[in-house]
Design a protein around this motif. Structure first.
Motif, mmCIF file in Angstrom:
data_model
loop_
_atom_site.group_PDB
_atom_site.id
_atom_site.type_symbol
_atom_site.label_atom_id
_atom_site.label_comp_id
_atom_site.label_asym_id
_atom_site.label_seq_id
_atom_site.Cartn_x
_atom_site.Cartn_y
_atom_site.Cartn_z
ATOM 1 N N ASP A 1 -8.773 -2.577 7.291
ATOM 2 C CA ASP A 1 -9.928 -2.972 6.481
ATOM 3 C C ASP A 1 -9.693 -4.337 5.809
ATOM 4 O O ASP A 1 -10.597 -5.183 5.772
ATOM 5 C CB ASP A 1 -10.207 -1.918 5.408
ATOM 6 N N ARG B 1 3.795 -0.533 3.143
ATOM 7 C CA ARG B 1 3.548 -1.693 4.006
ATOM 8 C C ARG B 1 2.572 -2.647 3.301
ATOM 9 O O ARG B 1 1.733 -2.224 2.507
ATOM 10 C CB ARG B 1 2.966 -1.260 5.346
ATOM 11 N N SER C 1 0.839 -1.197 0.000
ATOM 12 C CA SER C 1 0.000 0.000 0.000
ATOM 13 C C SER C 1 0.872 1.243 0.000
ATOM 14 O O SER C 1 1.639 1.469 0.949
ATOM 15 C CB SER C 1 -0.909 0.006 1.236
ATOM 16 N N GLN D 1 -1.322 -5.461 6.803
ATOM 17 C CA GLN D 1 -1.305 -4.558 7.946
ATOM 18 C C GLN D 1 -2.419 -3.501 7.873
ATOM 19 O O GLN D 1 -2.514 -2.648 8.764
ATOM 20 C CB GLN D 1 0.054 -3.848 8.023
ATOM 21 N N ASP D 2 -3.255 -3.573 6.858
ATOM 22 C CA ASP D 2 -4.351 -2.622 6.701
ATOM 23 C C ASP D 2 -5.569 -3.124 7.475
ATOM 24 O O ASP D 2 -6.031 -4.252 7.248
ATOM 25 C CB ASP D 2 -4.697 -2.478 5.217
ATOM 26 N N TYR E 1 -0.650 -5.018 2.538
ATOM 27 C CA TYR E 1 -2.054 -4.876 2.882
ATOM 28 C C TYR E 1 -2.454 -5.736 4.081
ATOM 29 O O TYR E 1 -3.498 -5.504 4.690
ATOM 30 C CB TYR E 1 -2.931 -5.226 1.678
ATOM 31 N N ARG F 1 -0.194 4.279 0.258
ATOM 32 C CA ARG F 1 -0.714 5.198 1.283
ATOM 33 C C ARG F 1 -0.166 4.888 2.667
ATOM 34 O O ARG F 1 -0.114 5.764 3.530
ATOM 35 C CB ARG F 1 -2.242 5.138 1.326
ATOM 36 N N ASN F 2 0.223 3.643 2.867
ATOM 37 C CA ASN F 2 0.748 3.232 4.169
ATOM 38 C C ASN F 2 2.248 2.985 4.126
ATOM 39 O O ASN F 2 2.771 2.081 4.791
ATOM 40 C CB ASN F 2 0.024 1.972 4.660
#
Length: 386
Positions: free
Chosen positions: A279, A272, A266, A276-277, A274, A268-269
Motif C-alpha cells: 500500500d 520490515r 511495520s 516493503q508494504d 514500510y 505487523r510485517n
C-alpha cells in the motif's frame, strides 16, 4: 549552455537555507539571512546578461534554479520569485528586440530589488482591469491610489512594479510602471500572518497618492485582454516561475516520503520497513508519477518562451494550465507524503508539515483553478455564448 543549478546553488548553501526555514516560519519573519546569501551569489541577477555582471540565464535555467531553491525553503523561493518575474519580463522584452525594459536589468545589476504589486482584493480580472486609480499629473506621471495585496519582498524591495486605471480620458487605460521605495504616498500594512509561505512577508501595500514618475511609466494599455507584449511577458514569467516553485515543493515532498518509507518500520510485517508494504509503495508510486508528469510540461513551456516560439492565443491556456497543474500536483504530493510520513509528520516543526502548509498557498495565486479551466475550455470549445 544551460546553467548548472548545483554550481549556482551548491548543496552547502541550500542546507544552510533549509536549516533556517523552520525558524523563519515559526517567527513569521522575513528570511534576511537567506536573502543576503542569495544576493552574495548574484542570484537576483539571474536574468541579467553576463556582460553586465549577471548569470545570463534564460527562463528554463531559472526554472531549474527555483525548483532547487524551493525544495530547500519554499517561502524564500516564492519571495525571490517576484523579483525574478520582473527581471524575467525584461529578458522577454530584450529577447524580442524591445529595449524599453532594459533599465530593469541594469538596475537589477546595480542591486535594486523589484517587487510585484499587482494583485487586488476582489479583482479577478487581474491584469485586465484595476481597482487602483491612476490620476494623471501635469508632468506625465501619475498618482496611484488603491490597495495591493500579497506584496512579497515587502521588507526589502526598492522598486514596486504596479499598475492602476486612468479613467480621465474618453477611453480608460491601464498604466503600468515602477514606484521607487523612497517615493511618497505609500505604506505597508504588516498583515502577513498566514497558514503557509510565512517567510515571504507578502504585506498589503496601501497606495495613497503614490508617485509614479513619468520616466517610470512603462505601458499604457486599454482595459481588457490585450496582445501587448507586457501582458504576455508577465503571464509567461509569473505562471512559469510559480510552477517552478511548487514543483520544487512536490519534488522535496516526494524525497521526504521515500526517506520516511525506508525509515519507518511495520510491527505487523515483522519490523520490515514500510518501503516493503504494497500500500505504501502504491502511494509513493502515485506521487512519483505525478511529479514525473509535471516536469516535462514545465521544461517545455520555459524552453519555448526562451526560443521565442509563437503559440499565438494558445499561450494563455498553456500558461494558466501549467500553473494549475503544478500547484495541484504539489498539494496532492504533500498530502500523500504526510500519509506516508506517519504521525510524526503532523507535529509542528516537521519539514513535511511546513511543506504541506506552504503547498496550500498555491490555490491563491493567479491563475486560479476557475480561470485556468475557463481559459482551456475557451481554447477547446470556443467562447461562451451570450
Amino acid at each position: 549552455m544551460p546553467l548548472d543549478p548545483e554550481a549556482v546553488l551548491p548543496d552547502t548553501l541550500l542546507e544552510e537555507i533549509r536549516s533556517r526555514a523552520v525558524g523563519y516560519d515559526e517567527r513569521n519573519e522575513f528570511p534576511h539571512e537567506d536573502f543576503d546569501a542569495l544576493v552574495a551569489v548574484d542570484y537576483l541577477k539571474a536574468f541579467v546578461p553576463q556582460a553586465e555582471g549577471g548569470l545570463g540565464a534564460g527562463l528554463a535555467d531559472v526554472v531549474r534554479l527555483q525548483r532547487r531553491l524551493a525544495a530547500a525553503a519554499p517561502a524564500t523561493a516564492l519571495a525571490v520569485n517576484m523579483h525574478l518575474v520582473w527581471t524575467g519580463v525584461a529578458k522577454v522584452f530584450a529577447d524580442r528586440g524591445d529595449a524599453s525594459l532594459d533599465f530593469v536589468l541594469r538596475e537589477a545589476a546595480a542591486g535594486e530589488v523589484f517587487a510585484f504589486g499587482i494583485s487586488e482584493a476582489g479583482n479577478d480580472f487581474v491584469l485586465f482591469d484595476a481597482n487602483t486609480v491612476a490620476e494623471p499629473t501635469h508632468d506625465g506621471g501619475y498618482l496611484l491610489t488603491g490597495t495591493k495585496i500579497f506584496t512579497s519582498l515587502a521588507p526589502v524591495w526598492t522598486r514596486l512594479g504596479t499598475f492602476g486605471k486612468d479613467a480621465s480620458g474618453d477611453e480608460p487605460c491601464l498604466v503600468y510602471g515602477f514606484v521607487d521605495r523612497d517615493a511618497p504616498g505609500w505604506r505597508h500594512v504588516e498583515d502577513w500572518d498566514t497558514l503557509g509561505m510565512r517567510a515571504s512577508q507578502s504585506y498589503s501595500t496601501v497606495l495613497e497618492g503614490a508617485v509614479l514618475r513619468p520616466e517610470r511609466v512603462i505601458r499604457r494599455i486599454p482595459v481588457g485582454p490585450s496582445p501587448d507584449l507586457l501582458i504576455f511577458a508577465i503571464f509567461a514569467c509569473f505562471e512559469t516561475l510559480l510552477a517552478a516553485v511548487y514543483t520544487g515543493i512536490a519534488e522535496r515532498g516526494l524525497e521526504l516520503a521515500v526517506a520516511a518509507a525506508h525509515r519507518r518500520k511495520s510491527a505487523r510485517n515483522g519490523g520490515r520497513p514500510y518501503a516493503q508494504d504494497p500500500d505504501i509503495r502504491w502511494q509513493v508510486a502515485e506521487m512519483g508519477l505525478a511529479v514525473d508528469a509535471i516536469l516535462p510540461q514545465l521544461g517545455t513551456v520555459a524552453a519555448d518562451v526562451d526560443a521565442l516560439v509563437d503559440r499565438g492565443p494558445r499561450w494563455f491556456p498553456a500558461l494558466s494550465g501549467l500553473k494549475h497543474r503544478a500547484t495541484e500536483t504539489a498539494r496532492a504530493v504533500l498530502d500523500g507524503a504526510m500519509r506516508v510520513g506517519g504521525g510524526a509528520a503532523y507535529f509542528r516543526g516537521s519539514e513535511l508539515e511546513r511543506l504541506y502548509r506552504d503547498a496550500a498557498a498555491g490555490v491563491y495565486h493567479p491563475s486560479d483553478p476557475e480561470s485556468a479551466h475557463a481559459s482551456v475550455a475557451a481554447a477547446l470549445l470556443g467562447p461562451l455564448e451570450d
